[in-house]
Design a protein around this motif. Structure first.
Motif, PDB file in Angstrom:
ATOM      1  N   GLY A   1       1.034  -1.122  -0.309  1.00 33.63           N
ATOM      2  CA  GLY A   1      -0.069  -0.015   0.137  1.00 33.63           C
ATOM      3  C   GLY A   1       0.869   1.364   0.119  1.00 33.63           C
ATOM      4  O   GLY A   1       0.631   2.250   0.785  1.00 33.63           O
ATOM      5  N   LYS A   2       1.726   1.163  -0.852  1.00 36.50           N
ATOM      6  CA  LYS A   2       2.682   2.598  -0.959  1.00 36.50           C
ATOM      7  C   LYS A   2       1.800   3.770  -1.742  1.00 36.50           C
ATOM      8  O   LYS A   2       1.971   4.983  -1.301  1.00 36.50           O
ATOM      9  CB  LYS A   2       3.818   2.190  -1.908  1.00 36.50           C
ATOM     10  CG  LYS A   2       4.703   1.402  -1.061  1.00 36.50           C
ATOM     11  CD  LYS A   2       6.192   1.156  -1.820  1.00 36.50           C
ATOM     12  CE  LYS A   2       5.936   0.123  -3.060  1.00 36.50           C
ATOM     13  NZ  LYS A   2       5.490  -1.189  -2.764  1.00 36.50           N
ATOM     14  N   SER A   3       0.872   3.252  -2.596  1.00 37.74           N
ATOM     15  CA  SER A   3       0.242   4.460  -3.311  1.00 37.74           C
ATOM     16  C   SER A   3      -0.388   5.475  -2.648  1.00 37.74           C
ATOM     17  O   SER A   3      -0.326   6.782  -2.882  1.00 37.74           O
ATOM     18  CB  SER A   3      -0.892   4.198  -4.440  1.00 37.74           C
ATOM     19  OG  SER A   3      -0.278   2.880  -5.198  1.00 37.74           O
ATOM     20  N   LEU A   4      -1.307   5.103  -1.491  1.00 38.38           N
ATOM     21  CA  LEU A   4      -1.978   6.270  -0.673  1.00 38.38           C
ATOM     22  C   LEU A   4      -0.978   6.856   0.105  1.00 38.38           C
ATOM     23  O   LEU A   4      -1.353   7.951   0.742  1.00 38.38           O
ATOM     24  CB  LEU A   4      -3.226   5.570  -0.118  1.00 38.38           C
ATOM     25  CG  LEU A   4      -2.977   4.561   0.990  1.00 38.38           C
ATOM     26  CD1 LEU A   4      -2.611   5.261   2.420  1.00 38.38           C
ATOM     27  CD2 LEU A   4      -4.594   4.039   1.182  1.00 38.38           C
TER      28      LEU A   4
ATOM     29  N   ASP B   1      -3.536   3.257 -14.388  1.00 36.92           N
ATOM     30  CA  ASP B   1      -4.305   2.335 -13.423  1.00 36.92           C
ATOM     31  C   ASP B   1      -4.900   3.470 -12.453  1.00 36.92           C
ATOM     32  O   ASP B   1      -5.852   3.298 -11.915  1.00 36.92           O
ATOM     33  CB  ASP B   1      -3.680   1.199 -12.878  1.00 36.92           C
ATOM     34  CG  ASP B   1      -3.668  -0.133 -13.738  1.00 36.92           C
ATOM     35  OD1 ASP B   1      -4.484   0.303 -14.805  1.00 36.92           O
ATOM     36  OD2 ASP B   1      -3.133  -0.905 -13.572  1.00 36.92           O
ATOM     37  N   GLN B   2      -3.815   4.068 -11.698  1.00 40.63           N
ATOM     38  CA  GLN B   2      -3.835   4.921 -10.440  1.00 40.63           C
ATOM     39  C   GLN B   2      -4.644   5.953 -10.784  1.00 40.63           C
ATOM     40  O   GLN B   2      -5.594   6.476 -10.035  1.00 40.63           O
ATOM     41  CB  GLN B   2      -2.441   5.242 -10.082  1.00 40.63           C
ATOM     42  CG  GLN B   2      -1.578   4.154  -9.498  1.00 40.63           C
ATOM     43  CD  GLN B   2      -0.452   4.509  -8.758  1.00 40.63           C
ATOM     44  OE1 GLN B   2      -0.507   5.558  -8.242  1.00 40.63           O
ATOM     45  NE2 GLN B   2       0.223   3.589  -8.632  1.00 40.63           N
ATOM     46  N   VAL B   3      -4.429   6.711 -12.144  1.00 42.11           N
ATOM     47  CA  VAL B   3      -5.089   7.864 -12.544  1.00 42.11           C
ATOM     48  C   VAL B   3      -6.799   7.565 -12.568  1.00 42.11           C
ATOM     49  O   VAL B   3      -7.467   8.177 -12.098  1.00 42.11           O
ATOM     50  CB  VAL B   3      -4.754   8.546 -13.735  1.00 42.11           C
ATOM     51  CG1 VAL B   3      -5.704   9.788 -14.198  1.00 42.11           C
ATOM     52  CG2 VAL B   3      -3.584   9.229 -13.513  1.00 42.11           C
TER      53      VAL B   3
ATOM     54  N   VAL C   1       8.238  10.138  -5.759  1.00 40.62           N
ATOM     55  CA  VAL C   1       8.975   9.213  -6.952  1.00 40.62           C
ATOM     56  C   VAL C   1       8.480   7.614  -6.822  1.00 40.62           C
ATOM     57  O   VAL C   1       9.023   6.952  -5.800  1.00 40.62           O
ATOM     58  CB  VAL C   1      10.629   9.385  -7.013  1.00 40.62           C
ATOM     59  CG1 VAL C   1      11.108   8.475  -7.959  1.00 40.62           C
ATOM     60  CG2 VAL C   1      10.877  10.918  -7.044  1.00 40.62           C
ATOM     61  N   ASP C   2       7.874   7.078  -7.448  1.00 38.63           N
ATOM     62  CA  ASP C   2       7.233   5.709  -7.464  1.00 38.63           C
ATOM     63  C   ASP C   2       8.274   4.786  -7.954  1.00 38.63           C
ATOM     64  O   ASP C   2       9.048   5.263  -8.921  1.00 38.63           O
ATOM     65  CB  ASP C   2       5.959   5.708  -7.742  1.00 38.63           C
ATOM     66  CG  ASP C   2       5.122   4.314  -7.320  1.00 38.63           C
ATOM     67  OD1 ASP C   2       5.693   3.767  -6.420  1.00 38.63           O
ATOM     68  OD2 ASP C   2       4.120   3.803  -7.920  1.00 38.63           O
ATOM     69  N   GLU C   3       8.668   3.670  -7.446  1.00 42.75           N
ATOM     70  CA  GLU C   3       9.393   2.679  -7.894  1.00 42.75           C
ATOM     71  C   GLU C   3      10.907   3.246  -7.968  1.00 42.75           C
ATOM     72  O   GLU C   3      11.332   3.445  -8.934  1.00 42.75           O
ATOM     73  CB  GLU C   3       9.165   2.249  -9.349  1.00 42.75           C
ATOM     74  CG  GLU C   3       7.671   1.576  -9.706  1.00 42.75           C
ATOM     75  CD  GLU C   3       7.374   0.541  -8.873  1.00 42.75           C
ATOM     76  OE1 GLU C   3       8.246   0.039  -8.310  1.00 42.75           O
ATOM     77  OE2 GLU C   3       6.193   0.321  -8.594  1.00 42.75           O
ATOM     78  N   ALA C   4      11.189   3.898  -6.994  1.00 37.74           N
ATOM     79  CA  ALA C   4      12.453   4.684  -6.768  1.00 37.74           C
ATOM     80  C   ALA C   4      13.709   4.012  -7.037  1.00 37.74           C
ATOM     81  O   ALA C   4      14.742   4.409  -7.607  1.00 37.74           O
ATOM     82  CB  ALA C   4      12.332   5.598  -5.621  1.00 37.74           C
TER      83      ALA C   4
HETATM   84 MG    MG Z   1       2.918   0.600  -6.244  1.00 41.09          MG
END
Ligand code: MG
Ligand code: ADP
Length: 423
Positions: free
Chosen positions: A47-50, A75-77, A140-143
């Motif tokens: 649950g990193k996105s939130l 997906d996220q948008v 920065v996702d997937e850093a």
């Molecule tokens: Mg992720």
């Protein structure tokens, strides 16, 4: 204007529909809202996105999320839009005129969150956008993609630091990854120019999984014995090579098990069919190389046996972690043999990933050897296996879990000593 302290919980409920934060999420959100740079290491699915979406909604202005994959952004948008959040993305999937529309709307303040591919950052159109709307927060996702140590190195990620430096004000930076090796972590901090970041590592523990290492004299007989006690249960047997998959699958079928096979040498049709039969519980045992796993989501896998030791703890934990997704008790058993070490050595030296004589390939092989040593130590150690895994990933752990073969073994030894003393 929203009150960050009270509203993160409200957002969790209203936007995401959850009642509680998971371990680690709240600390990350709090640090970011307190304007502290943060590096969050959590496994896939934790649950990193939130952890970046909630701060993005609470900061004033337009926050950016740098993401490597078009499919992830989409997906996220679309999930955010469905929840009523104004979000958009900029990447090579858009036509120039669609891109212009998004930039125009962003400039007018339509969005709270804008996803962007790293390759866009230093383009003149994007630079002019951030000049008129300086972002308060950049995630920065997937850093780990910034690090050349990992397998997902993405040169575009090296543009992030100069992009941040060129902004008129310094935004808060959050970096998010599931890759936890110290080298990657150091790279992320240095190459993204995080300032005195809070580093959090959480969520790696899977309490419903039990861990066991066995060193059987005869692996084939050991596996048959293991499966005989678990007939009808669904499980995966991972082997290191295609040849071993063939042999093991054959021998299990001969012993009357509903086993199917999966590896990169089979044609697509057979792979699809075998995966489906396993997914639908028509076949109970899947015998496979590490080619099996990406994108499978079977919840009732009761055991994962590693017929050979895998090349490192990251691979092991990811593969073993396919057991017990439904939360019920599940077993992860590794059959260790000295020959597995030799085979892995061979795969490192002869592997196609970095067989060259150049500096980069040499460094890569050195890292792989180090990771293999850690894996071997796991197999030969007498300490708590769960503690070893969690500490490898940088997470704090008690010394004993009382739920792995080493903890249970010392338990038995203590018992026997007591008995012996009585006698
Ligand atoms: Mg992720
Ligand atoms: P990651 O990026 O770490 O792999 P995601 O952000 O994609 O993970 O989240 C994985 C899943 O967990 C999603 O389905 C998400 O909705 C769910 N999730 C995240 N946080 C919570 C929470 N606090 N409570 C319940 N489910 C959650």
């Amino acid at each position: 204007r929203r009150n960050p302290v009270t509203d993160k919980k409200a957002l969790l409920r209203e936007i995401f529909g959850f009642t509680h934060f998971r371990p680690g999420q709240e600390a990350i959100i709090d640090a970011l809202l307190a304007r502290r740079d943060t590096l969050a290491v959590m496994p896939t699915g934790a649950g990193k996105s939130l952890c970046f979406q909630i701060p993005a909604l609470l900061f004033d202005g337009l926050s950016l999320v740098i993401s490597p994959l078009i499919s992830l952004m989409k997906d996220q948008v679309s999930a955010l839009r469905q929840a009523g959040v104004e979000a958009a993305y900029l990447n090579s999937a858009l036509t120039p005129s669609q891109m212009e529309t998004v930039v125009d709307r962003a400039r007018k303040g339509t969005y709270k969150i804008l996803y962007v591919a790293p390759e866009r950052l230093l383009t003149s159109g994007f630079l002019s956008l951030v000049r008129s709307c300086p972002p308060p927060f950049v995630a920065v996702d997937e850093a780990h993609c910034v690090s050349q140590w990992g397998q997902d190195f993405r040169p575009g990620y090296l543009d992030i630091a100069p992009f941040i430096e060129g902004l008129s004000g310094r935004p808060v930076l959050g970096a998010f990854t599931a890759t936890a090796t110290p080298q990657v972590r150091d790279d992320v901090t240095a190459l993204l120019c995080l300032r005195n970041p809070l580093v959090t590592t959480t969520g790696f523990d899977r309490p419903n999984l039990t861990f066991e290492v066995r060193s059987p004299a005869n692996k084939e007989a050991e596996l048959k014995g293991f499966l005989a006690e678990r007939r009808g249960k669904s499980g995966i047997v991972y082997c290191l090579t295609r040849k071993t998959v063939e042999e093991v699958c054959e021998s299990l079928r001969a012993a009357g098990h509903e086993a199917v096979r999966y590896h990169g040498g089979l044609d697509q049709e057979e792979r699809r069919e075998n995966q489906e039969r396993f997914q639908k519980d028509e076949a109970t045992v899947m015998v496979a190389t590490n080619a099996f796993g990406m994108g499978i989501d079977k919840s009732n896998v009761a055991f994962v046996v590693h017929y050979n030791m895998p090349k490192n703890i990251e691979s092991y934990y990811q593969e073993a972690g396919r057991a017990g997704r439904d939360g019920s008790r599940a077993e992860c058993v590794l059959f260790y043999g000295g020959r597995d070490v030799v085979t892995n050595q061979f795969l490192i030296e002869k592997g196609e990933e970095a067989s060259g004589d150049d500096e980069a390939s040499r460094l890569f092989r050195e890292t792989e050897r180090r990771r293999l040593r850690q894996m071997t130590l796991y197999c030969r150690s007498r300490d708590c296996l769960r503690a070893r895994i969690l500490r490898y990933f940088g997470e704090e752990s008690p010394d004993r879990c009382d739920n792995c073969s080493n903890c249970l073994q010392t338990f038995r030894e203590v018992d026997v000593t007591v008995e012996a003393q009585k006698i």
